[in-house]
Design a protein around this motif. Structure first.
Motif, PDB file in Angstrom:
ATOM      1  N   GLY A 121      21.721 -20.698  36.504  1.00 42.02           N
ATOM      2  CA  GLY A 121      22.041 -19.294  36.732  1.00 42.02           C
ATOM      3  C   GLY A 121      21.109 -18.538  37.651  1.00 42.02           C
ATOM      4  N   GLU A 122      21.267 -17.232  37.655  1.00 46.85           N
ATOM      5  CA  GLU A 122      20.584 -16.346  38.587  1.00 46.85           C
ATOM      6  C   GLU A 122      19.199 -15.916  38.117  1.00 46.85           C
ATOM      7  OE1 GLU A 122      23.339 -13.132  39.430  1.00 46.85           O
ATOM      8  OE2 GLU A 122      25.009 -14.558  39.334  1.00 46.85           O
ATOM      9  N   LYS A 123      18.921 -16.050  36.837  1.00 48.06           N
ATOM     10  CA  LYS A 123      17.634 -15.585  36.318  1.00 48.06           C
ATOM     11  C   LYS A 123      16.457 -16.320  36.948  1.00 48.06           C
ATOM     12  CE  LYS A 123      19.267 -13.991  31.798  1.00 48.06           C
ATOM     13  NZ  LYS A 123      19.213 -14.184  30.324  1.00 48.06           N
ATOM     14  N   SER A 124      16.665 -17.577  37.288  1.00 43.19           N
ATOM     15  CA  SER A 124      15.578 -18.371  37.863  1.00 43.19           C
ATOM     16  C   SER A 124      15.616 -18.401  39.382  1.00 43.19           C
ATOM     17  CB  SER A 124      15.630 -19.801  37.323  1.00 43.19           C
ATOM     18  OG  SER A 124      16.908 -20.382  37.533  1.00 43.19           O
ATOM     19  N   ALA A 125      16.488 -17.606  39.994  1.00 41.09           N
ATOM     20  CA  ALA A 125      16.513 -17.500  41.457  1.00 41.09           C
ATOM     21  C   ALA A 125      15.261 -16.770  41.934  1.00 41.09           C
ATOM     22  CB  ALA A 125      17.767 -16.755  41.913  1.00 41.09           C
ATOM     23  N   ALA A 126      14.872 -16.996  43.161  1.00 40.56           N
ATOM     24  CA  ALA A 126      13.630 -16.430  43.690  1.00 40.56           C
ATOM     25  C   ALA A 126      13.524 -14.909  43.531  1.00 40.56           C
ATOM     26  CB  ALA A 126      13.474 -16.823  45.156  1.00 40.56           C
ATOM     27  N   PRO A 127      14.606 -14.125  43.780  1.00 45.03           N
ATOM     28  CA  PRO A 127      14.471 -12.671  43.660  1.00 45.03           C
ATOM     29  C   PRO A 127      14.299 -12.190  42.221  1.00 45.03           C
ATOM     30  CG  PRO A 127      16.335 -13.276  45.052  1.00 45.03           C
ATOM     31  CD  PRO A 127      15.912 -14.518  44.340  1.00 45.03           C
ATOM     32  N   ASN A 128      14.577 -13.065  41.230  1.00 45.50           N
ATOM     33  CA  ASN A 128      14.546 -12.640  39.827  1.00 45.50           C
ATOM     34  C   ASN A 128      13.460 -13.311  38.991  1.00 45.50           C
ATOM     35  OD1 ASN A 128      16.928 -11.041  40.212  1.00 45.50           O
ATOM     36  ND2 ASN A 128      18.152 -12.918  40.075  1.00 45.50           N
ATOM     37  N   LEU A 129      13.047 -14.497  39.387  1.00 40.69           N
ATOM     38  CA  LEU A 129      12.124 -15.285  38.582  1.00 40.69           C
ATOM     39  C   LEU A 129      10.810 -14.534  38.355  1.00 40.69           C
ATOM     40  CD1 LEU A 129      11.665 -18.032  37.207  1.00 40.69           C
ATOM     41  CD2 LEU A 129      10.686 -18.841  39.361  1.00 40.69           C
ATOM     42  N   ASN A 130      10.458 -14.370  37.087  1.00 32.33           N
ATOM     43  CA  ASN A 130       9.221 -13.704  36.678  1.00 32.33           C
ATOM     44  C   ASN A 130       9.126 -12.250  37.120  1.00 32.33           C
ATOM     45  OD1 ASN A 130       8.224 -16.138  35.521  1.00 32.33           O
ATOM     46  ND2 ASN A 130       7.484 -16.815  37.520  1.00 32.33           N
ATOM     47  N   SER A 131      10.245 -11.659  37.510  1.00 30.94           N
ATOM     48  CA  SER A 131      10.214 -10.244  37.910  1.00 30.94           C
ATOM     49  C   SER A 131      11.342  -9.433  37.284  1.00 30.94           C
ATOM     50  CB  SER A 131      10.260 -10.111  39.434  1.00 30.94           C
ATOM     51  OG  SER A 131      11.485 -10.593  39.952  1.00 30.94           O
ATOM     52  N   ALA A 132      12.517 -10.032  37.135  1.00 30.26           N
ATOM     53  CA  ALA A 132      13.629  -9.315  36.509  1.00 30.26           C
ATOM     54  C   ALA A 132      13.362  -9.185  35.014  1.00 30.26           C
ATOM     55  CB  ALA A 132      14.941 -10.064  36.749  1.00 30.26           C
ATOM     56  N   ARG A 133      13.519  -7.998  34.480  1.00 27.04           N
ATOM     57  CA  ARG A 133      13.311  -7.794  33.054  1.00 27.04           C
ATOM     58  C   ARG A 133      14.272  -6.745  32.527  1.00 27.04           C
ATOM     59  NH1 ARG A 133       9.264  -3.852  31.376  1.00 27.04           N
ATOM     60  NH2 ARG A 133       8.961  -2.295  33.017  1.00 27.04           N
ATOM     61  N   GLY A 134      14.364  -6.664  31.212  1.00 29.65           N
ATOM     62  CA  GLY A 134      15.291  -5.720  30.591  1.00 29.65           C
ATOM     63  C   GLY A 134      16.461  -6.420  29.929  1.00 29.65           C
ATOM     64  N   PHE A 135      16.494  -7.752  29.994  1.00 27.18           N
ATOM     65  CA  PHE A 135      17.606  -8.495  29.401  1.00 27.18           C
ATOM     66  C   PHE A 135      17.699  -8.243  27.890  1.00 27.18           C
ATOM     67  CE2 PHE A 135      16.282 -11.072  33.110  1.00 27.18           C
ATOM     68  CZ  PHE A 135      17.464 -11.027  33.834  1.00 27.18           C
ATOM     69  N   ASN A 136      16.550  -8.117  27.240  1.00 26.95           N
ATOM     70  CA  ASN A 136      16.556  -7.870  25.796  1.00 26.95           C
ATOM     71  C   ASN A 136      17.145  -6.506  25.453  1.00 26.95           C
ATOM     72  OD1 ASN A 136      14.218  -6.776  27.098  1.00 26.95           O
ATOM     73  ND2 ASN A 136      13.263  -6.460  25.097  1.00 26.95           N
ATOM     74  N   VAL A 137      16.986  -5.545  26.352  1.00 25.70           N
ATOM     75  CA  VAL A 137      17.566  -4.224  26.132  1.00 25.70           C
ATOM     76  C   VAL A 137      19.096  -4.306  26.181  1.00 25.70           C
ATOM     77  CG1 VAL A 137      17.751  -1.869  27.024  1.00 25.70           C
ATOM     78  CG2 VAL A 137      15.551  -3.053  27.070  1.00 25.70           C
ATOM     79  N   ILE A 138      19.614  -5.023  27.169  1.00 25.68           N
ATOM     80  CA  ILE A 138      21.061  -5.197  27.273  1.00 25.68           C
ATOM     81  C   ILE A 138      21.593  -5.954  26.055  1.00 25.68           C
ATOM     82  CG2 ILE A 138      22.934  -6.160  28.664  1.00 25.68           C
ATOM     83  CD1 ILE A 138      21.467  -3.783  29.923  1.00 25.68           C
ATOM     84  N   ASP A 139      20.855  -6.964  25.603  1.00 29.19           N
ATOM     85  CA  ASP A 139      21.253  -7.715  24.409  1.00 29.19           C
ATOM     86  C   ASP A 139      21.356  -6.796  23.192  1.00 29.19           C
ATOM     87  OD1 ASP A 139      21.288 -10.092  25.823  1.00 29.19           O
ATOM     88  OD2 ASP A 139      19.258 -10.663  25.235  1.00 29.19           O
ATOM     89  N   ALA A 140      20.362  -5.928  23.030  1.00 26.10           N
ATOM     90  CA  ALA A 140      20.343  -5.024  21.881  1.00 26.10           C
ATOM     91  C   ALA A 140      21.517  -4.042  21.919  1.00 26.10           C
ATOM     92  CB  ALA A 140      19.017  -4.263  21.835  1.00 26.10           C
ATOM     93  N   ILE A 141      21.804  -3.538  23.111  1.00 21.78           N
ATOM     94  CA  ILE A 141      22.946  -2.625  23.253  1.00 21.78           C
ATOM     95  C   ILE A 141      24.245  -3.349  22.944  1.00 21.78           C
ATOM     96  CG2 ILE A 141      24.267  -1.210  24.875  1.00 21.78           C
ATOM     97  CD1 ILE A 141      21.630  -0.725  26.386  1.00 21.78           C
ATOM     98  N   LYS A 142      24.382  -4.560  23.463  1.00 20.96           N
ATOM     99  CA  LYS A 142      25.589  -5.355  23.231  1.00 20.96           C
ATOM    100  C   LYS A 142      25.798  -5.607  21.740  1.00 20.96           C
ATOM    101  CE  LYS A 142      29.111  -8.036  24.267  1.00 20.96           C
ATOM    102  NZ  LYS A 142      30.412  -7.474  24.677  1.00 20.96           N
TER     103      LYS A 142
END
Length: 235
Positions: free
Chosen positions: A32-53
């Motif tokens: 997937g996209e989480k481990s792509a260069a623009p996101n790896l170790n920089s994209a965050r907030g996934f846990n917030v979306i999980d909690a809302i879901k």
């Protein structure tokens, strides 16, 4: 966290449209996209979306997509931090797959030239004005967006700092030309930056308009995709 959620939305929409694909974990069938260069170790907030879901699923299971939750969370996080507000279009459905390759190719790198950035945004239905609005924080005094003569590495930093006041990003007003491919061309963003700097209300309005347009990038609708029960994996 507000700026991080906004960045997630941007990175999701610029890769095959606003379909929640960025939220998917790797599976045996795709990387997937989480481990792509623009996101790896920089994209965050996934846990917030999980909690809302999780909360949404308790009230109305199988109705609200992860893609829509991400769009709404982006808007609400901006509004809660006294940023612009806008009406979020709903009805997006979730992708069943994701592509690391698409993310590596779809999100413009910080080394992109101005002409390359404008072209990339235009390919997604966004104008140069939309690009500047999405890349800057609310104008105050002379600060809006930082530009350089050969590249614009500010774009992701500006998005990250869009809402917070931790970093001031200023544009040298004398920079009105840009050197691209060994030819001098008029900097297409100079007048836009000046307008936003002098009229904060214009920025707020144009930022909201640009966010609505970004949310319109190739959404899955109707029978396309699915409504994921868990934003991290296909049903």
């Amino acid at each position: 966290m507000g700026a991080s959620l906004l960045r997630l939305f941007f990175h999701d929409c610029f890769v095959n449209g606003c379909d929640g694909s960025l939220l998917l974990d790797d599976t045996s069938s795709f990387k997937g996209e989480k481990s792509a260069a623009p996101n790896l170790n920089s994209a965050r907030g996934f846990n917030v979306i999980d909690a809302i879901k999780d909360k949404v699923e308790e009230v109305c299971p199988g109705v609200v997509s992860c893609a829509d939750i991400l769009a709404i969370a982006s808007r609400d996080s901006v509004a809660l931090l006294d940023g612009p507000n806008w009406n979020v279009k709903l009805g997006r459905r979730d992708s069943k797959t994701a592509s690391q390759t698409a993310a590596n190719n779809g999100i413009p790198p910080p080394s992109s030239s101005l002409s390359s950035l404008i072209s990339r945004f235009q390919s997604n239905g966004l104008s140069a004005k939309d690009m500047v609005a999405l890349s800057g924080k609310e104008p105050a005094q002379e600060q809006v967006v930082k530009a350089t003569t050969t590249s614009l590495p500010w774009i992701f930093r500006a998005l990250r700092n869009l809402i917070t006041n931790t970093t001031r990003i200023s544009l040298p007003r004398e920079v009105s030309y840009i050197l691209i491919n060994n030819s001098l061309m008029v900097d297409q963003t100079d007048s836009i930056v000046r307008s936003f700097s002098n009229n904060p209300g214009y920025f707020r309005s144009d930022f909201a308009t640009a966010m609505i347009k970004m949310g319109d990038i190739s959404p899955l609708t109707g029978s396309q995709g699915e409504i994921r029960k868990n934003c991290r994996k296909p049903n």
